[in-house]
Design an enzyme around this catalytic site. Structure first.
Site, short mmCIF file in Angstrom:
data_model
loop_
_atom_site.label_atom_id
_atom_site.label_comp_id
_atom_site.label_asym_id
_atom_site.label_seq_id
_atom_site.Cartn_x
_atom_site.Cartn_y
_atom_site.Cartn_z
N TYR A 1 -23.99 45.75 -7.12
CA TYR A 1 -25.52 45.46 -7.43
C TYR A 1 -26.13 46.61 -8.05
O TYR A 1 -25.82 47.81 -7.80
CB TYR A 1 -26.17 45.29 -6.25
CG TYR A 1 -26.02 43.89 -5.64
CD1 TYR A 1 -26.46 42.71 -6.27
CD2 TYR A 1 -25.58 43.74 -4.24
CE1 TYR A 1 -26.27 41.54 -5.90
CE2 TYR A 1 -25.20 42.47 -4.02
CZ TYR A 1 -25.75 41.22 -4.53
OH TYR A 1 -25.41 40.01 -4.12
N LYS B 1 -29.47 50.70 27.81
CA LYS B 1 -30.55 49.73 27.10
C LYS B 1 -29.87 50.01 25.65
O LYS B 1 -28.77 50.38 25.30
CB LYS B 1 -31.69 50.64 26.60
CG LYS B 1 -31.88 52.06 26.32
CD LYS B 1 -32.81 52.76 26.41
CE LYS B 1 -32.86 54.26 25.70
NZ LYS B 1 -34.37 54.74 25.50
#
Length: 366
Positions: free
Chosen positions: A263, A40
């Site tokens: 940033y 999965k």
């Protein structure tokens, strides 16, 4: 998100390591026990189709999360059993039956909805889910399971299996685990028509609680070479981490004392130093909280300075390296190593999440 083949950031997946990891676990479980490979979430970021094909000679079937993941395997030519671990609502049954996909049914409400929608289950293969203490999906009593099995058979379904999932099999304290195990055993003992397959063993249960294996196991994270407990419990046998993550320096410069990086200007240089830029960021699954962690360049740990951006991160270098110099984010570089679990520990999360967050913008190389 499109895979970015025209940049140096790649994840390398060692399929042979995955095959050997599965073989190592199989040596430690009883003969005759059925093996499901859990693929999965794109095989935990390793590539579901490629992993499934590699394991085809070794496993009896596959576990996925939903119908789309199952259909992907069928369309790729995988013809062995595929079990959907999540709930598939009755309106999707026709696709499941047409593609010989086994579904999980976890409640009597599901039967009520199927009848309301006049859905037949002829040809449908089913595993029943028991909630032994995980608290997500599943039935909680033998009475309810007996009623569900009878109802499914009335609708034409073939109830092949019954299973549960342990919440704490990867923890040192086995109190909760034993409570769940006894609950499940008692429920199974109360069944009037027990399905052929009974399974409860995920990766952790398969390696640390092998005495509790029924007649099938579901191998997930161990297949990819990782310890289900992170680093809390020792592995009884070695595993090979199958995925490495690497990139290259695309920009190198010197900054001066007082210069800031990234940033928010969260990093200020205390002296002149070399800074390298690496083309990977949080859009790739390399999350913003990795500032302060280190990657490997030329066998040396180099700290990530400044905030991780969407597409890039910056590292402090001991010297000016040429553009194109290899940067290792997961894996080995000149005898030094960074594991997925190292990253998980830094993020205060689990190694599963680190792998599953690696986006499909990063090409997988096999």
């Amino acid at each position: 998100m499109i895979s970015s083949f025209h940049r140096p950031t790649v994840a390398r997946v060692n399929l042979q390591a995955i095959k050997e990891n599965v073989a190592s676990v199989q040596k430690h479980i009883p003969l005759g026990v059925k093996t499901y490979a859990v693929v999965k979430a794109d095989a935990y970021g390793h590539g579901a189709v490629q992993v499934s094909k590699a394991l085809l000679p070794q496993v009896d079937g596959y576990c996925v999360s939903n119908l789309d993941e199952a259909l992907q395997l069928r369309q790729a030519g995988i013809d062995k059993e595929i079990l959907i671990l999540g709930v598939l609502l009755p309106n999707e049954l026709e696709l499941a039956v047409a593609n010989a996909i086994t579904v999980t049914i976890a409640s009597l409400d599901w039967i009520a909805l199927a009848r309301l929608e006049k859905k037949e289950c002829q040809g449908l293969k089913v595993h029943v889910k028991v909630d032994s203490g995980m608290g997500r999906i599943g039935l909680r009593s033998s009475k309810a399971v007996n009623l569900l099995i009878d109802s499914l058979k009335e609708l034409g379904a073939d109830v092949e299996g019954i299973f549960t999932h342990f919440a704490t099999a990867d923890e040192a304290d086995d109190t909760k685990f034993n409570q769940q195990l006894q609950f499940f055993k008692k429920l199974i003992a109360g069944l009037e028509d027990k399905p052929r397959l009974v399974h409860a063993s995920n990766s952790a249960t398969s390696i640390w609680h092998s005495d509790t294996i029924f007649n099938a196991v579901r191998l997930g994270i161990v297949s990819y070479g990782l310890n289900p407990s992170g680093s809390d419990l020792s592995l009884p046998f070695p595993l090979q981490e199958a995925l490495s993550l690497e990139s290259s320096l695309v920009h190198v410069k010197m900054i001066s004392a007082g210069d800031t990086v990234g940033y928010g200007a969260t990093y200020t240089a205390k002296k002149s130093e070399y800074v390298g830029t690496v083309p990977i960021g949080y859009a790739d699954g390399w999350t913003r909280n990795m500032q302060g962690f280190s990657v490997l360049v030329d066998g040396q740990f180099c700290e990530i300075i400044g905030r991780v951006s969407m597409d890039q991160l910056t590292i402090r270098l001991p010297k000016a390296y040429p553009l194109g110099t290899k940067v290792t984010l997961i894996g080995s570089n000149q005898q030094k190593n960074i594991s997925t679990t190292d990253i998980a520990n830094y993020r205060n999360t689990i190694n599963y999440e680190v792998l599953c967050l690696l986006s499909d913008r990063i090409p997988r190389i096999y």
